[in-house]
Write a protein that holds these residues in place. Structure first.
Motif, PDB file in Angstrom:
ATOM      1  N   ALA A  49     133.723  -2.306 -20.751  1.00 44.51           N
ATOM      2  CA  ALA A  49     133.582  -2.356 -19.445  1.00 44.51           C
ATOM      3  C   ALA A  49     132.532  -2.844 -18.655  1.00 44.51           C
ATOM      4  O   ALA A  49     132.416  -3.536 -17.755  1.00 44.51           O
ATOM      5  CB  ALA A  49     133.832  -0.901 -19.077  1.00 44.51           C
ATOM      6  N   ALA A  50     131.213  -2.599 -19.297  1.00 43.54           N
ATOM      7  CA  ALA A  50     129.861  -3.161 -18.778  1.00 43.54           C
ATOM      8  C   ALA A  50     129.961  -4.532 -18.812  1.00 43.54           C
ATOM      9  O   ALA A  50     129.757  -5.529 -17.865  1.00 43.54           O
ATOM     10  CB  ALA A  50     128.655  -2.685 -19.630  1.00 43.54           C
ATOM     11  N   HIS A  51     130.356  -5.197 -20.086  1.00 43.05           N
ATOM     12  CA  HIS A  51     130.492  -6.924 -20.104  1.00 43.05           C
ATOM     13  C   HIS A  51     131.393  -7.365 -19.065  1.00 43.05           C
ATOM     14  O   HIS A  51     131.082  -8.325 -18.218  1.00 43.05           O
ATOM     15  CB  HIS A  51     130.907  -7.151 -21.445  1.00 43.05           C
ATOM     16  CG  HIS A  51     130.996  -8.627 -21.807  1.00 43.05           C
ATOM     17  ND1 HIS A  51     132.387  -9.266 -21.656  1.00 43.05           N
ATOM     18  CD2 HIS A  51     130.144  -9.530 -22.132  1.00 43.05           C
ATOM     19  CE1 HIS A  51     132.163 -10.459 -21.979  1.00 43.05           C
ATOM     20  NE2 HIS A  51     130.711 -10.915 -22.096  1.00 43.05           N
ATOM     21  N   ALA A  52     132.386  -6.662 -18.907  1.00 34.74           N
ATOM     22  CA  ALA A  52     133.585  -7.242 -17.823  1.00 34.74           C
ATOM     23  C   ALA A  52     132.971  -7.174 -16.453  1.00 34.74           C
ATOM     24  O   ALA A  52     133.176  -7.927 -15.556  1.00 34.74           O
ATOM     25  CB  ALA A  52     134.916  -6.452 -17.994  1.00 34.74           C
ATOM     26  N   ALA A  53     132.253  -5.904 -16.246  1.00 40.31           N
ATOM     27  CA  ALA A  53     131.546  -5.759 -14.640  1.00 40.31           C
ATOM     28  C   ALA A  53     130.808  -7.033 -14.550  1.00 40.31           C
ATOM     29  O   ALA A  53     130.690  -7.561 -13.386  1.00 40.31           O
ATOM     30  CB  ALA A  53     131.126  -4.337 -14.607  1.00 40.31           C
ATOM     31  N   VAL A  54     130.037  -7.073 -15.405  1.00 44.63           N
ATOM     32  CA  VAL A  54     128.824  -8.050 -15.500  1.00 44.63           C
ATOM     33  C   VAL A  54     129.485  -9.558 -15.051  1.00 44.63           C
ATOM     34  O   VAL A  54     128.890 -10.282 -14.508  1.00 44.63           O
ATOM     35  CB  VAL A  54     127.794  -7.984 -16.168  1.00 44.63           C
ATOM     36  CG1 VAL A  54     126.630  -9.240 -16.055  1.00 44.63           C
ATOM     37  CG2 VAL A  54     127.088  -6.880 -16.282  1.00 44.63           C
ATOM     38  N   SER A  55     130.259  -9.768 -16.129  1.00 48.56           N
ATOM     39  CA  SER A  55     130.811 -11.168 -16.338  1.00 48.56           C
ATOM     40  C   SER A  55     131.473 -11.477 -14.962  1.00 48.56           C
ATOM     41  O   SER A  55     131.630 -12.503 -14.514  1.00 48.56           O
ATOM     42  CB  SER A  55     131.810 -11.188 -17.336  1.00 48.56           C
ATOM     43  OG  SER A  55     131.302 -11.205 -18.709  1.00 48.56           O
ATOM     44  N   SER A  56     132.376 -10.623 -14.219  1.00 44.69           N
ATOM     45  CA  SER A  56     133.225 -10.765 -13.245  1.00 44.69           C
ATOM     46  C   SER A  56     132.369 -10.903 -11.833  1.00 44.69           C
ATOM     47  O   SER A  56     132.630 -11.972 -11.066  1.00 44.69           O
ATOM     48  CB  SER A  56     134.181  -9.631 -12.864  1.00 44.69           C
ATOM     49  OG  SER A  56     133.485  -8.312 -12.654  1.00 44.69           O
TER      50      SER A  56
END
Length: 203
Positions: free
Chosen positions: A23-30
């Motif tokens: 979730a953290a990776h997806a949030a920062v990536s988006s």
């Protein structure tokens, strides 16, 4: 979760679970705050590297304080299908330990949609989550000294494909002819964190 300094221009986010990391990776990536030089997810961590002189780390901290890290955000992601011949050395062992037939192992493995949680171990090796519960089995008691490239394996909550010849302790259920890593390609690795992966039986 907690942050740790990681050199002069990076910080490591220690997460409480793999779900939180994804979730953290997806949030920062988006969102991709300005000044992010690199994001490197792990099983329970996310390394954030900023461009010197930027305020990217502060922006990421603020972003994640507001994010729902128990539910990875839905977003656009690549979907990759890998054709697999299910003839692995451990296929019968996996079926026996799962209490199902070999045909059921193939059906379960091909019926799921996986997510590349992170990469590591070897260039191009992706740790894929989404493995059906009956197939979540331990590694072999003694790892093999040589696993052929393209071997599809399972271990714990993950499935993955060995991109090149290497030692390995995952249970092997098949093989694919897909090239997982080519240093001459751009990008060299076929799989990246966040990608969706399906396996299709090649007969």
């Amino acid at each position: 979760m907690r942050w740790r300094a990681y050199g002069e221009h990076a910080a490591l986010l220690d997460c409480d679970s793999l779900t939180q990391t994804i979730a953290a990776h997806a949030a920062v990536s988006s969102s991709r705050p300005a000044g992010i030089a690199e994001l490197v997810p792990g099983a329970r961590s996310l390394l954030v590297v900023e461009t010197p002189g930027s305020d990217a780390l502060a922006a990421v901290r603020d972003l994640l304080e507001q994010a729902d890290l128990e539910h990875p955000p839905e977003g656009e992601s690549r979907e990759i299908t890998l054709d697999v011949t299910y003839d692995g050395e451990d296929l019968e062992l996996v079926a026996r330990d799962a209490g199902v037939s070999i045909e059921d192992v193939v059906r379960l493995h091909t019926g799921a949609v996986y997510t590349v949680a992170f990469t590591g171990f070897a260039p191009g090796f992706g740790y894929l989550t989404g493995l059906p519960e009956p197939l979540r089995q331990p590694r072999l008691p003694s790892p093999r000294t040589r696993v052929p490239p393209g071997s599809v394996g399972i271990a714990g909550e993950f499935t993955g494909v060995y991109p090149r010849v290497s030692p390995g302790g995952w249970r092997l259920i098949g093989h694919t002819r897909a090239v997982l890593f080519d240093p001459r390609a751009d990008p060299p690795a076929l799989l990246s964190p966040g990608d969706r992966v399906r396996f299709r039986s090649a007969g």
